[in-house]
Design an enzyme around this catalytic site. Sequence first.
Site, PDB file in Angstrom:
ATOM      1  N   GLY A  32       0.854  -1.275   0.058  1.00 51.21           N
ATOM      2  CA  GLY A  32       0.019  -0.097  -0.074  1.00 51.21           C
ATOM      3  C   GLY A  32       0.958   1.364   0.057  1.00 51.21           C
ATOM      4  N   ASN A  41      -8.256   4.284   7.852  1.00 52.53           N
ATOM      5  CA  ASN A  41      -7.638   2.928   8.665  1.00 52.53           C
ATOM      6  C   ASN A  41      -7.972   3.235  10.204  1.00 52.53           C
ATOM      7  OD1 ASN A  41      -5.751   5.360   7.958  1.00 52.53           O
ATOM      8  ND2 ASN A  41      -4.639   4.303   9.090  1.00 52.53           N
ATOM      9  N   GLN A  45      -7.756  -0.126   2.834  1.00 53.78           N
ATOM     10  CA  GLN A  45      -8.625  -0.585   4.115  1.00 53.78           C
ATOM     11  C   GLN A  45      -9.863  -1.528   3.462  1.00 53.78           C
ATOM     12  OE1 GLN A  45      -8.192  -1.130   7.320  1.00 53.78           O
ATOM     13  NE2 GLN A  45      -6.020  -0.290   7.228  1.00 53.78           N
ATOM     14  N   SER A  85      -3.601  -3.451  -0.981  1.00 49.12           N
ATOM     15  CA  SER A  85      -2.568  -4.255  -0.419  1.00 49.12           C
ATOM     16  C   SER A  85      -2.993  -5.540   0.074  1.00 49.12           C
ATOM     17  CB  SER A  85      -1.975  -3.589   0.936  1.00 49.12           C
ATOM     18  OG  SER A  85      -1.036  -4.255   1.378  1.00 49.12           O
ATOM     19  N   ALA A  86      -2.344  -6.595  -0.376  1.00 42.88           N
ATOM     20  CA  ALA A  86      -3.098  -8.091  -0.144  1.00 42.88           C
ATOM     21  C   ALA A  86      -2.861  -8.290   1.282  1.00 42.88           C
ATOM     22  CB  ALA A  86      -1.912  -8.879  -0.865  1.00 42.88           C
ATOM     23  N   HIS A  87      -2.145  -7.896   2.248  1.00 42.50           N
ATOM     24  CA  HIS A  87      -2.192  -8.354   3.529  1.00 42.50           C
ATOM     25  C   HIS A  87      -3.518  -8.030   4.254  1.00 42.50           C
ATOM     26  CE1 HIS A  87      -0.442  -5.279   6.324  1.00 42.50           C
ATOM     27  NE2 HIS A  87      -0.162  -4.822   5.166  1.00 42.50           N
ATOM     28  N   CYS A 100       0.831   2.662  12.691  1.00 46.28           N
ATOM     29  CA  CYS A 100       1.841   3.541  12.521  1.00 46.28           C
ATOM     30  C   CYS A 100       2.192   4.668  13.486  1.00 46.28           C
ATOM     31  CB  CYS A 100       1.902   4.022  11.051  1.00 46.28           C
ATOM     32  SG  CYS A 100       1.387   2.912   9.821  1.00 46.28           S
TER      33      CYS A 100
END
Lengths: 389, 127
Positions: free
Chosen positions: A71, A151, A179, A199-201, A325
Amino acid sequence: MKRIYLDHAATTPTDPRVVQAMIPYFSDIYGNPSSLHSFGQEARTAVETARNQIASFIMARPEEIVFTSGGAESDNAALKGIAYARREKGNHIITSAIEHHAILETCKFLEKQGFQITYIKVDPNGLVDPYDVKKAITERTILVSIMHANNEIGTIQPISEIGKIAKEAGIYFHTDAVQIFGHAPINVDELHVDLLSASAHKLYGPKGVGVLYIRKGTKFTPFLHGGDQERGRRASTHNVPGIVGFGAAVELAKEGMVQEAEKMTSLRNKLIKGILDSIEDTRLNGDPIKRLPSNANISVAYVEGESMLLYLDMEGIACSTGSACTSSSLEPSHVLTAIGLSHELAHGSLRFSLGKFTSEDEIDYVLDTLPGIIEKLRTMSPLYRKETR
Amino acid sequence: MEPYSEKVIDHIRNPRNMGSIENPDGVGKVGNTACGDIMELYIKVKDGVIIDAKFKTFGCGAAIATSSMVTELIKNKSIEEALKISNRAVAEALDGLPPIKMHCSVLAEDALKAAIEDYQKKASKNG
């Protein structure tokens, strides 16, 4: 001890079926997709299959999908890629005050390069008013970037309306969909987006792989140079197992996301109601309706988030305070301050993010455990004066 | 972020001397919600020796652990000895803190200094 994971917005477990799909691409089908021989072509076929799976999921063309490392790279590539490609046309970019740091820090970097950034304010629920975007557009505007779902507080933005405004003004529109991707249907044409990050995860795929959708015809300067992979838009040997895993995760999402969202919404509502009912001086952050099914963000007055997080962790419950983060920075979350929370309430926030494997028992356990923790921390808190209440 | 030491976790889990003292001889109140930590340190002094200490803290794990540790370190110490306790000593007694949390130990030292100052002000007024 029972361990309960309620931090799916940070990352999700890779679905075992995704892992199974990936395994052959480590040691058996290990060719480089850029190679002409059969080893390479086998791997190339796998990459193109995943590309087709992801493209069809968002109603895009396969050649509009660029694989990235995740991402943050997709966000960086989108903003810098458009900024560099369009700087002859203008130097103004519009974004929101509650974007992920991958957008905000990239914007700060671009400001140092001479770009001007407008940060649109949000309402107390975290919503961007599309009219504010319209008003911010100038002759020098080259890009609008507004996240699809936040997020931290889970608020879902009116992306289609904003996209329409950008389109009518002839300005590129990017959305950070990290998200929400894989958790709700996405149609890039209906949303009028020119670029989209995922983003895949975040959808039970592997870490280290993402995509940037770039609408055909969009002027774009590559971020990574040194190879002609991804039609020259992103150099670097393909992360074949990761890309295959992303494709497999998207296939699972296509099948299951609607029912998963229904289940999570009901559990999440139980969690929110349970906390607000059993613990006084708590509030829900973010829009109560226009929010991710997985997200419950709660502020607890008189106590600080990290101490709550640690006490919950001691009881086996994993959640986060603000964004993962920001948990190691000392500033309270920029998102929570943008929706008008005091420093105290911003510091006292907890984010629970549910996943498709979250059970009702787990929610009940949180509801049984949290009040005692809050009571103990409030007893410790100089801000909590029982006698004056 | 870097993990906390076992000792820090122990002090978070079982804070020592949590609470306040009625009619304290000195109170130190430091910090603000902007930085995320607020500490209140209460001391009871007899014949120049700190015979009791308690704390209340709004803050992260490191803030709780340093508050707890500082009350342990100053108990049964003379005012002179207590004044020599630095933020580093508090952090070391906890087997260290992650670098980004060192400022919490500064807050503990500040609270201690403020409590002693308050005690000395009161003592000179009464004396």
